[in-house]
Design a protein around this motif. Structure first.
Motif, PDB file in Angstrom:
ATOM      1  N   PHE A 155      -9.820 -11.054 -62.462  1.00  0.00           N
ATOM      2  CA  PHE A 155      -9.579 -11.580 -63.807  1.00  0.00           C
ATOM      3  C   PHE A 155     -10.886 -11.601 -64.573  1.00  0.00           C
ATOM      4  CE2 PHE A 155      -8.543 -14.661 -67.109  1.00  0.00           C
ATOM      5  CZ  PHE A 155      -7.291 -14.190 -67.490  1.00  0.00           C
ATOM      6  N   GLY A 156     -10.902 -10.863 -65.684  1.00  0.00           N
ATOM      7  CA  GLY A 156     -12.141 -10.676 -66.420  1.00  0.00           C
ATOM      8  C   GLY A 156     -12.192 -11.384 -67.752  1.00  0.00           C
ATOM      9  N   ASN A 157     -12.703 -10.683 -68.735  1.00  0.00           N
ATOM     10  CA  ASN A 157     -12.933 -11.244 -70.058  1.00  0.00           C
ATOM     11  C   ASN A 157     -12.221 -10.381 -71.090  1.00  0.00           C
ATOM     12  OD1 ASN A 157     -15.085  -9.256 -71.378  1.00  0.00           O
ATOM     13  ND2 ASN A 157     -15.582  -9.502 -69.196  1.00  0.00           N
ATOM     14  N   ALA A 158     -12.220 -10.827 -72.329  1.00  0.00           N
ATOM     15  CA  ALA A 158     -11.457 -10.136 -73.369  1.00  0.00           C
ATOM     16  C   ALA A 158     -12.233  -9.021 -74.059  1.00  0.00           C
ATOM     17  CB  ALA A 158     -10.994 -11.158 -74.417  1.00  0.00           C
ATOM     18  N   GLU A 159     -13.497  -8.828 -73.693  1.00  0.00           N
ATOM     19  CA  GLU A 159     -14.317  -7.852 -74.388  1.00  0.00           C
ATOM     20  C   GLU A 159     -14.495  -6.547 -73.639  1.00  0.00           C
ATOM     21  OE1 GLU A 159     -15.371 -11.251 -74.345  1.00  0.00           O
ATOM     22  OE2 GLU A 159     -14.317 -11.307 -76.275  1.00  0.00           O
ATOM     23  N   THR A 160     -14.541  -6.593 -72.325  1.00  0.00           N
ATOM     24  CA  THR A 160     -14.893  -5.407 -71.549  1.00  0.00           C
ATOM     25  C   THR A 160     -14.158  -5.393 -70.214  1.00  0.00           C
ATOM     26  OG1 THR A 160     -16.705  -4.273 -70.402  1.00  0.00           O
ATOM     27  CG2 THR A 160     -16.914  -6.645 -70.655  1.00  0.00           C
ATOM     28  N   ARG A 161     -13.934  -4.178 -69.678  1.00  0.00           N
ATOM     29  CA  ARG A 161     -13.319  -4.048 -68.355  1.00  0.00           C
ATOM     30  C   ARG A 161     -14.277  -4.437 -67.233  1.00  0.00           C
ATOM     31  NH1 ARG A 161     -10.898   0.093 -71.276  1.00  0.00           N
ATOM     32  NH2 ARG A 161      -8.636   0.277 -70.982  1.00  0.00           N
ATOM     33  N   GLY A 162     -15.538  -4.499 -67.550  1.00  0.00           N
ATOM     34  CA  GLY A 162     -16.538  -4.802 -66.535  1.00  0.00           C
ATOM     35  C   GLY A 162     -16.803  -6.292 -66.401  1.00  0.00           C
ATOM     36  N   LYS A 163     -17.929  -6.607 -65.788  1.00  0.00           N
ATOM     37  CA  LYS A 163     -18.304  -7.999 -65.581  1.00  0.00           C
ATOM     38  C   LYS A 163     -18.608  -8.665 -66.916  1.00  0.00           C
ATOM     39  CE  LYS A 163     -20.116  -7.200 -60.937  1.00  0.00           C
ATOM     40  NZ  LYS A 163     -21.282  -7.259 -60.037  1.00  0.00           N
ATOM     41  N   PRO A 164     -18.444  -9.993 -66.981  1.00  0.00           N
ATOM     42  CA  PRO A 164     -18.110 -10.890 -65.875  1.00  0.00           C
ATOM     43  C   PRO A 164     -16.612 -10.921 -65.555  1.00  0.00           C
ATOM     44  CG  PRO A 164     -18.408 -12.158 -67.874  1.00  0.00           C
ATOM     45  CD  PRO A 164     -18.742 -10.737 -68.220  1.00  0.00           C
ATOM     46  N   TYR A 165     -16.306 -10.997 -64.274  1.00  0.00           N
ATOM     47  CA  TYR A 165     -14.933 -11.205 -63.823  1.00  0.00           C
ATOM     48  C   TYR A 165     -14.953 -12.063 -62.564  1.00  0.00           C
ATOM     49  CZ  TYR A 165     -16.099  -7.082 -60.911  1.00  0.00           C
ATOM     50  OH  TYR A 165     -16.702  -6.187 -60.062  1.00  0.00           O
ATOM     51  N   THR A 166     -13.781 -12.575 -62.233  1.00  0.00           N
ATOM     52  CA  THR A 166     -13.629 -13.421 -61.048  1.00  0.00           C
ATOM     53  C   THR A 166     -12.538 -12.824 -60.171  1.00  0.00           C
ATOM     54  OG1 THR A 166     -14.243 -15.405 -62.304  1.00  0.00           O
ATOM     55  CG2 THR A 166     -13.091 -15.747 -60.212  1.00  0.00           C
ATOM     56  N   ASP A 167     -12.819 -12.668 -58.885  1.00  0.00           N
ATOM     57  CA  ASP A 167     -11.815 -12.203 -57.935  1.00  0.00           C
ATOM     58  C   ASP A 167     -11.103 -13.401 -57.319  1.00  0.00           C
ATOM     59  OD1 ASP A 167     -12.378  -9.582 -58.410  1.00  0.00           O
ATOM     60  OD2 ASP A 167     -13.529  -9.247 -56.583  1.00  0.00           O
ATOM     61  N   VAL A 168      -9.771 -13.357 -57.409  1.00  0.00           N
ATOM     62  CA  VAL A 168      -8.927 -14.460 -56.933  1.00  0.00           C
ATOM     63  C   VAL A 168      -7.943 -13.897 -55.914  1.00  0.00           C
ATOM     64  CG1 VAL A 168      -7.263 -16.231 -57.621  1.00  0.00           C
ATOM     65  CG2 VAL A 168      -9.092 -15.555 -59.197  1.00  0.00           C
ATOM     66  N   GLY A 169      -7.768 -14.560 -54.793  1.00  0.00           N
ATOM     67  CA  GLY A 169      -6.743 -14.167 -53.836  1.00  0.00           C
ATOM     68  C   GLY A 169      -5.396 -14.741 -54.261  1.00  0.00           C
ATOM     69  N   LEU A 170      -4.431 -13.858 -54.532  1.00  0.00           N
ATOM     70  CA  LEU A 170      -3.077 -14.308 -54.855  1.00  0.00           C
ATOM     71  C   LEU A 170      -2.202 -14.126 -53.631  1.00  0.00           C
ATOM     72  CD1 LEU A 170      -2.422 -12.958 -58.479  1.00  0.00           C
ATOM     73  CD2 LEU A 170      -3.190 -15.226 -57.761  1.00  0.00           C
TER      74      LEU A 170
END
Length: 218
Positions: A155-170
């Protein structure tokens, strides 16, 4: 199967909330049975084709509105020309409860009126690249339900496909809701972990992801 040590609910970003183990095993199994029926038609489950011509690795069937990259329609002209089934009332009600529980806001839940559902099936090799759910003309939250094998949800941000993002185990039974400032955040599924589901959920392999949306299309 619920974890021996309960996983706490978590705010991943502003407006993005994870509620672990939200669906019990019986409810998961009932949803899986419904998904099998929806996958048979009148619009069958298929791998949507991107504008490049490449088929997605995820198999999809839709309710309410048919989605194909990157638009909605009532008729599935890329999957046999059938008219999609409506979102059943029980699934819409589940979406209302999901929003109310995730945000601890009964009024927000009562106001939530999902008119589209995308059901995605991931086999062991399926992935979903970073993307935004932006074909809707409404900023209402997206409700995401996971059943089957565990995945990494990025799950990332609204501006870019890259970082920052957070990996969450679903995990199977988890609820993830994203709205508000996070409604148009980039997100994806880089990995599915085979053999991690509770067999009681109704899936022997793979992962189902049900997302509910408000299209704003009328």
């Amino acid at each position: 199967m619920s974890a021996l040590i309960p996983r706490p609910r978590r705010t991943v970003a502003d407006g993005a909330v994870l509620v672990p183990d939200w669906l019990d095993v019986d409810r998961q199994r009932g949803i899986v049975d419904a998904c099998r029926e929806w996958a048979r038609g009148p619009v069958p489950m298929r791998a949507a084709r991107l504008p490049t011509g490449h088929a997605m690795s995820v198999q999809t069937v839709c309710l309410g509105w048919h989605w194909q990259p990157y638009r909605y329609s009532r008729v599935a002209d890329d999957a046999g020309g059938g008219r999609v089934l409506p979102v059943p009332e029980w699934l819409a009600e589940l979406g209302k409860r999901a929003v109310a529980d995730a945000y601890d806001d009964p009024a927000a839940g009562a106001a939530y009126e999902p008119d589209a559902a995308l059901i995605n099936f991931y086999d062991d090799a399926a992935r979903m690249g970073m993307h935004r759910d932006q074909e809707e003309r409404c900023g209402a939250p997206v409700v995401s339900l996971s059943i089957g094998d565990t995945c990494t949800f990025r799950f990332g941000n609204a501006e870019t496909r890259g970082k920052p993002y957070t990996d969450v185990g679903l995990h199977s039974g988890d609820l993830f809701v994203f709205g508000g400032p996070s409604r148009f955040a980039y997100h994806g599924v880089p990995k599915v972990f085979p053999g991690t589901a509770d067999p009681g959920c109704g899936l022997t392999s793979g992962r189902l992801n049900i997302t509910l949306r408000v299209t704003g299309l009328g």
